[in-house]
Design a protein around this motif. Structure first.
Motif, short mmCIF file in Angstrom:
data_model
loop_
_atom_site.label_atom_id
_atom_site.label_comp_id
_atom_site.label_asym_id
_atom_site.label_seq_id
_atom_site.Cartn_x
_atom_site.Cartn_y
_atom_site.Cartn_z
N LYS A 126 -24.13 23.12 -26.31
CA LYS A 126 -24.25 21.68 -26.49
C LYS A 126 -25.61 21.20 -26.03
CE LYS A 126 -22.20 17.21 -25.47
NZ LYS A 126 -21.11 16.45 -24.80
N ASP A 127 -26.15 21.77 -24.95
CA ASP A 127 -27.49 21.39 -24.49
C ASP A 127 -28.50 21.61 -25.61
OD1 ASP A 127 -26.70 20.70 -21.88
OD2 ASP A 127 -26.75 22.79 -21.25
N GLY A 128 -28.40 22.75 -26.29
CA GLY A 128 -29.31 23.05 -27.39
C GLY A 128 -29.13 22.07 -28.54
N ALA A 129 -27.88 21.77 -28.88
CA ALA A 129 -27.61 20.84 -29.98
C ALA A 129 -28.16 19.45 -29.68
CB ALA A 129 -26.10 20.77 -30.22
N VAL A 130 -27.98 18.99 -28.46
CA VAL A 130 -28.46 17.67 -28.06
C VAL A 130 -29.99 17.60 -28.16
CG1 VAL A 130 -28.72 16.14 -26.09
CG2 VAL A 130 -26.48 17.08 -26.65
N LEU A 131 -30.66 18.64 -27.69
CA LEU A 131 -32.12 18.66 -27.75
C LEU A 131 -32.62 18.68 -29.20
CD1 LEU A 131 -32.90 21.20 -24.89
CD2 LEU A 131 -33.41 18.75 -24.88
N ALA A 132 -31.96 19.50 -30.03
CA ALA A 132 -32.37 19.59 -31.43
C ALA A 132 -32.21 18.24 -32.13
CB ALA A 132 -31.56 20.66 -32.15
N LEU A 133 -31.08 17.59 -31.89
CA LEU A 133 -30.85 16.29 -32.53
C LEU A 133 -31.83 15.24 -32.02
CD1 LEU A 133 -26.95 16.25 -32.64
CD2 LEU A 133 -28.52 16.44 -34.58
N ALA A 134 -32.19 15.32 -30.75
CA ALA A 134 -33.17 14.37 -30.21
C ALA A 134 -34.53 14.55 -30.87
CB ALA A 134 -33.28 14.54 -28.70
N ALA A 135 -34.82 15.76 -31.31
CA ALA A 135 -36.12 16.03 -31.95
C ALA A 135 -36.27 15.33 -33.30
CB ALA A 135 -36.31 17.54 -32.12
N GLN A 136 -35.16 14.83 -33.84
CA GLN A 136 -35.23 14.12 -35.12
C GLN A 136 -36.18 12.94 -35.06
OE1 GLN A 136 -31.41 13.58 -37.56
NE2 GLN A 136 -30.65 13.66 -35.45
N TRP A 137 -36.21 12.26 -33.92
CA TRP A 137 -36.97 11.01 -33.82
C TRP A 137 -38.48 11.25 -33.80
CZ3 TRP A 137 -31.94 11.13 -32.17
CH2 TRP A 137 -31.12 10.10 -32.65
N GLN A 138 -38.91 12.48 -33.71
CA GLN A 138 -40.34 12.77 -33.88
C GLN A 138 -40.55 13.68 -35.08
OE1 GLN A 138 -42.17 15.71 -30.98
NE2 GLN A 138 -40.39 15.09 -29.73
N GLY A 139 -39.54 13.76 -35.94
CA GLY A 139 -39.65 14.54 -37.17
C GLY A 139 -39.73 16.03 -36.95
N LYS A 140 -39.13 16.52 -35.87
CA LYS A 140 -39.23 17.93 -35.51
C LYS A 140 -37.87 18.64 -35.42
CE LYS A 140 -43.74 18.18 -34.94
NZ LYS A 140 -44.60 19.13 -35.69
N TYR A 141 -36.87 18.08 -36.09
CA TYR A 141 -35.56 18.72 -36.00
C TYR A 141 -35.61 20.18 -36.45
CZ TYR A 141 -30.89 20.32 -36.76
OH TYR A 141 -29.76 21.10 -36.73
N GLU A 142 -36.18 20.44 -37.61
CA GLU A 142 -36.15 21.81 -38.13
C GLU A 142 -37.01 22.75 -37.28
OE1 GLU A 142 -34.88 22.17 -42.60
OE2 GLU A 142 -36.77 21.06 -42.48
N THR A 143 -38.04 22.22 -36.66
CA THR A 143 -38.82 23.03 -35.72
C THR A 143 -37.93 23.47 -34.57
OG1 THR A 143 -40.90 21.89 -36.25
CG2 THR A 143 -40.79 23.04 -34.13
N ALA A 144 -37.17 22.52 -34.03
CA ALA A 144 -36.26 22.83 -32.92
C ALA A 144 -35.17 23.79 -33.38
CB ALA A 144 -35.64 21.55 -32.38
N HIS A 145 -34.59 23.52 -34.52
CA HIS A 145 -33.51 24.36 -35.06
C HIS A 145 -33.96 25.80 -35.24
CE1 HIS A 145 -29.97 25.36 -37.49
NE2 HIS A 145 -30.80 26.00 -38.29
N THR A 146 -35.12 25.98 -35.85
CA THR A 146 -35.64 27.32 -36.10
C THR A 146 -35.90 28.06 -34.79
OG1 THR A 146 -36.66 26.63 -38.19
CG2 THR A 146 -37.50 28.64 -37.18
N ALA A 147 -36.48 27.38 -33.82
CA ALA A 147 -36.78 28.00 -32.53
C ALA A 147 -35.50 28.40 -31.80
CB ALA A 147 -37.61 27.05 -31.68
N LEU A 148 -34.51 27.52 -31.82
CA LEU A 148 -33.26 27.81 -31.12
C LEU A 148 -32.49 28.94 -31.81
CD1 LEU A 148 -32.24 24.13 -30.35
CD2 LEU A 148 -32.82 25.87 -28.65
N MET A 149 -32.59 29.03 -33.12
CA MET A 149 -31.92 30.10 -33.84
C MET A 149 -32.61 31.45 -33.64
SD MET A 149 -29.11 29.53 -35.39
CE MET A 149 -28.06 28.25 -36.07
N ALA A 150 -33.85 31.43 -33.23
CA ALA A 150 -34.61 32.67 -33.04
C ALA A 150 -34.38 33.32 -31.68
CB ALA A 150 -36.10 32.41 -33.24
N GLN A 151 -33.59 32.69 -30.82
CA GLN A 151 -33.33 33.24 -29.50
C GLN A 151 -32.51 34.53 -29.59
OE1 GLN A 151 -32.59 29.76 -26.46
NE2 GLN A 151 -31.50 29.31 -28.35
N GLU A 152 -32.61 35.33 -28.55
CA GLU A 152 -31.83 36.56 -28.48
C GLU A 152 -30.93 36.50 -27.26
OE1 GLU A 152 -34.42 39.91 -28.52
OE2 GLU A 152 -35.21 39.48 -30.52
N GLY A 153 -29.72 37.03 -27.39
CA GLY A 153 -28.80 37.03 -26.27
C GLY A 153 -28.21 35.66 -26.00
#
Length: 225
Positions: free
Chosen positions: A114-141
């Motif tokens: 949920k912490d990740g989801a909240v941060l990603a959604l907050a990034a919408q307001w600076q037009g960076k949602y997909e940047t956040a989404h891609t970075a969070l999906m690239a994590q390991e473990g």
């Protein structure tokens, strides 16, 4: 796919072709295709407007915003199957050019999800949602809350603005996550990932060929009327 005990209804296929079942089985996961009619019936029964699935103004949209085919993706940033399917989905959407990709954050695995989801959604307001989404999906473990934040700090996202937007829009973000949960429950989803591709609900982590095949089937079904 990260899921709970399979729901009895999710064993029914509208498309009975052996080739389709073989495709999904061949991907190494239990592929499930459900008709959107069943979803609409369940959604209305629970007082949920099906159009909110495709057109909720709070849901981030990628790909071609005016694409003729919509794909709705339900995911959790700590779901390894979601991560595995994220890149081929993005590649298919980019190569196709006529797909509207609707993101449904569904953090069900850990508190940090949920912490990740909240941060990603907050990034919408600076037009960076997909940047956040891609970075969070690239994590390991398994990522904790600190790791979720750290991975975004390594991008070009303005973290100070992210924090300010999160503070200002926290209620909207929480309401968005609540709507996503209601939609997932109306669909009868048992876990992540899940995709609504045209008239099909696919409860499986697909590879590139898998996404391409279901997209082809969805368009063929649309042509049939």
């Amino acid at each position: 796919m990260t899921r709970q005990v399979p729901h009895a209804r999710t064993t029914a296929f509208l498309d009975r072709s052996a080739s389709r079942r073989q495709l999904l089985i061949g991907l190494g996961a239990a592929g499930l295709l459900l008709g959107i009619g069943s979803f609409r019936d369940r959604a209305f029964a629970q007082g949920l407007d099906p159009e909110m699935v495709l057109n909720d103004p709070g849901s981030p949209v990628g790909g071609n915003a005016k694409g003729s085919l919509s794909i709705v993706t339900f995911f959790d940033y700590n779901c390894p199957f979601c991560r595995r399917a994220s890149t081929p989905l993005s590649e298919v959407v980019a190569a196709d050019g006529d797909i509207r990709l609707v993101y449904k954050e569904w953090p069900i695995l850990t508190e940090a999800s949920k912490d990740g989801a909240v941060l990603a959604l907050a990034a919408q307001w600076q037009g960076k949602y997909e940047t956040a989404h891609t970075a969070l999906m690239a994590q390991e473990g398994r990522a904790d809350a600190a790791a979720m934040r750290s991975v975004l700090e390594a991008t070009d996202i303005d973290i100070a603005r992210l924090d300010a937007d999160l503070k200002m829009h926290r209620k909207e973000i929480e309401e968005q996550l609540t709507r996503n949960l209601a939609i997932a429950e109306a669909l009868g989803l048992q876990g992540t990932p899940a995709y609504l591709i045209g008239p099909f609900l696919v409860a499986s982590a697909l590879d590139k060929a898998g996404f391409e095949q279901v997209i082809k089937d969805a368009r063929a079904r649309a042509e049939e009327g």
